[in-house]
Motif scaffolding. Structure first.
Motif, short mmCIF file in Angstrom:
data_model
loop_
_atom_site.label_atom_id
_atom_site.label_comp_id
_atom_site.label_asym_id
_atom_site.label_seq_id
_atom_site.Cartn_x
_atom_site.Cartn_y
_atom_site.Cartn_z
N ASP A 102 -21.52 -20.21 20.84
CA ASP A 102 -21.94 -18.50 20.11
C ASP A 102 -20.01 -18.57 19.31
O ASP A 102 -18.93 -18.56 20.48
N ALA A 103 -20.11 -19.00 17.95
CA ALA A 103 -19.38 -19.00 17.48
C ALA A 103 -18.66 -17.08 17.14
O ALA A 103 -17.81 -16.85 16.25
N ASP A 104 -19.37 -16.18 17.51
CA ASP A 104 -19.01 -14.75 17.46
C ASP A 104 -17.89 -14.30 18.93
O ASP A 104 -18.14 -13.47 19.35
N LEU A 105 -16.51 -14.81 17.98
CA LEU A 105 -15.95 -14.82 18.71
C LEU A 105 -15.36 -13.02 19.94
O LEU A 105 -14.15 -12.88 20.37
N ARG A 106 -15.73 -12.48 18.95
CA ARG A 106 -15.57 -10.37 18.46
C ARG A 106 -15.97 -9.93 19.78
O ARG A 106 -16.11 -9.12 20.17
#
Length: 445
Positions: free
Chosen positions: A289-293
């Motif tokens: 999960d590289a959607d850090l926002r």
């Protein structure tokens, strides 16, 4: 942007058939509206009419006139007669003789004189709410009009040719208003639907992806619903994973980046389903999960409070600490970590490359999910360290303009985009009978 695709007659008829319920409702509303307007209008109509024949007695030589002259002559006489019988001079006498409460102007609106065919006779008509009163008024006009007409004009005298007869005025039929209302509702509904179709610039099927974006539609995922067969989605994702593996050398580890074009394109669900399908196919796979926002995958899997990618990139914890292994053997998820303001530079740092390198050594396939392409630059940054990029679009939600912008951004960084996955496809409402429609509808039967 390319011009809109031309719709053939079959597509138009299919589109209208899909909205047959709305069309039926509009037709019904049109029928009810026109019938209601007719009935309301008829309530103001006077139900009785007393009529009598009259003629204009004159000494003019009519026998030598030809037919056209007679028609013009009697037409002028009719106009003159109408002026006489609706004059205040005549109607004031009628009102006084009958002791009526109505005034001359109100009574004049209920009186008319019309030519009977091409003859010299005219029909005097008095409308009323009650038959007896209408008849009395008509007979009284017949009685007083000779003297009044003689005083108003020297051309002749108006005479009665018959006594007043009362008839009931038939109520207007409802068939014609019903037909008019149905046609009006149909036309307005069709025009409205066509207008919505013309102003709809969202992606609607796989052909739109190939036509506007000049990209491959790698898979079309059926929409989820209470009556949707889950086998459709499972087979679609299995077919997608086979295609993705077929584009690379056998058993060579690779990193797959999944990013939605817009925020509402169900890209997190798509990445998760790809991860699960690959696991079921026996692959060692990791989901990052590289959607850090937003951390959509972490929330979906209940890992939003665990350390993850963000902590690893900040050199706080080792890789093994952030891996959350699933029930399926050799499969793990790396959550996003604590959400916050994340500079894009962190995703482009050497630590990101180290992360993917370490994951390649442990897993066959690494599925990475990040934020929407048109909202952040994360997808463009991560694409430099991944082997494949998969864009996700959603039927009816992804604007064509946004898809074109996303394509332009990915082409600018030379991202290895394999194609587009189209989600939310409802084969029952498919606007074009393409191959996906036939595939799903045939399986459904």
């Amino acid at each position: 942007m390319k011009a809109e695709r031309a719709l053939d007659l079959r597509e138009i008829l299919l589109y209208l058939w899909q909205h047959i319920v709305i069309i039926g409702i509009c037709i019904l509303v049109g029928i009810i509206g026109c019938i209601g307007a007719t009935l309301i209008g008829s309530r103001n109509d006077l139900p009785y009419a007393a009529s009598a024949l009259i003629y204009f007695y004159t000494t003019s030589d009519e026998e030598n006139a030809d037919w056209s002259d007679q028609f013009a002559y009697y037409g002028n006489i009719t106009t003159l007669s109408n002026v006489v019988v609706t004059s205040e001079q005549l109607l004031d006498k009628v009102i006084g003789n009958l002791d009526l409460e109505a005034d001359a102007v109100e009574l004049a609106n209920r009186i008319s004189v019309e030519t009977v065919g091409g003859s010299s006779f005219m029909r005097l008509t008095v409308r009323g709410q009650e038959a007896e009163i209408a008849q009395r008024i008509c007979n009284e006009i017949l009685a007083v009009m000779p003297d009044v007409s003689a005083s108003m004009t020297n051309l002749g005298v108006l005479q009665a040719a018959s006594q007043a007869e009362v008839t009931a005025i038939a109520r207007p039929g409802l068939t014609k208003p019903a037909v008019v209302g149905a046609l009006l509702g149909l036309v307005l509904c069709v025009l409205g639907l066509v207008a919505l179709e013309l102003f709809d610039h969202s992606i609607r099927d796989a052909q739109d992806i190939e036509y506007y974006l000049d990209m491959k539609a790698l898979s079309v995922i059926p929409a989820n619903g209470p009556k949707t067969d889950l086998n459709f989605s499972e087979e679609a994702y299995r077919s997608l994973c086979i295609k993705l593996e077929g584009e690379l050398p056998a058993r060579e580890p690779f990193v797959l980046l999944v990013a939605g074009i817009c925020e509402s394109d169900q890209s997190a669900e798509t990445a998760e389903k790809i991860f699960e399908t690959l696991a079921q196919m026996g692959r060692k796979v990791a989901l990052v999960d590289a959607d850090l926002r937003n951390g959509n995958i972490s929330r979906r899997l209940g890992l939003q409070k665990k350390a993850g990618v963000l902590e690893f990139l900040q050199n706080k914890i080792p890789l093994e600490t952030v891996l959350s292994y699933r029930e399926t053997p050799n499969c793990a998820v790396i959550p996003c970590g604590k959400l916050g303001q994340v500079p894009t530079e962190q995703l482009s740092s050497l630590e990101t490359q180290k992360l993917f390198k370490a994951l390649r050594e442990k897993f066959d396939i690494v599925v990475v999910h990040t934020g929407a392409v048109i909202l952040t630059s994360d997808a463009a940054v991560l694409s430099r360290t991944t082997d494949k990029v998969l864009l996700v679009a959603c039927v009816g939600k992804t604007p064509i303009e946004s898809a074109l912008l996303a394509k332009e951004q990915m082409e600018y960084v030379k991202a290895p985009v394999s194609g587009v996955v189209l989600t939310g496809y409802d084969y029952k409402k498919a606007r074009r009978r393409d191959g996906y429609y036939y595939a799903f509808s045939t399986n459904h039967r």
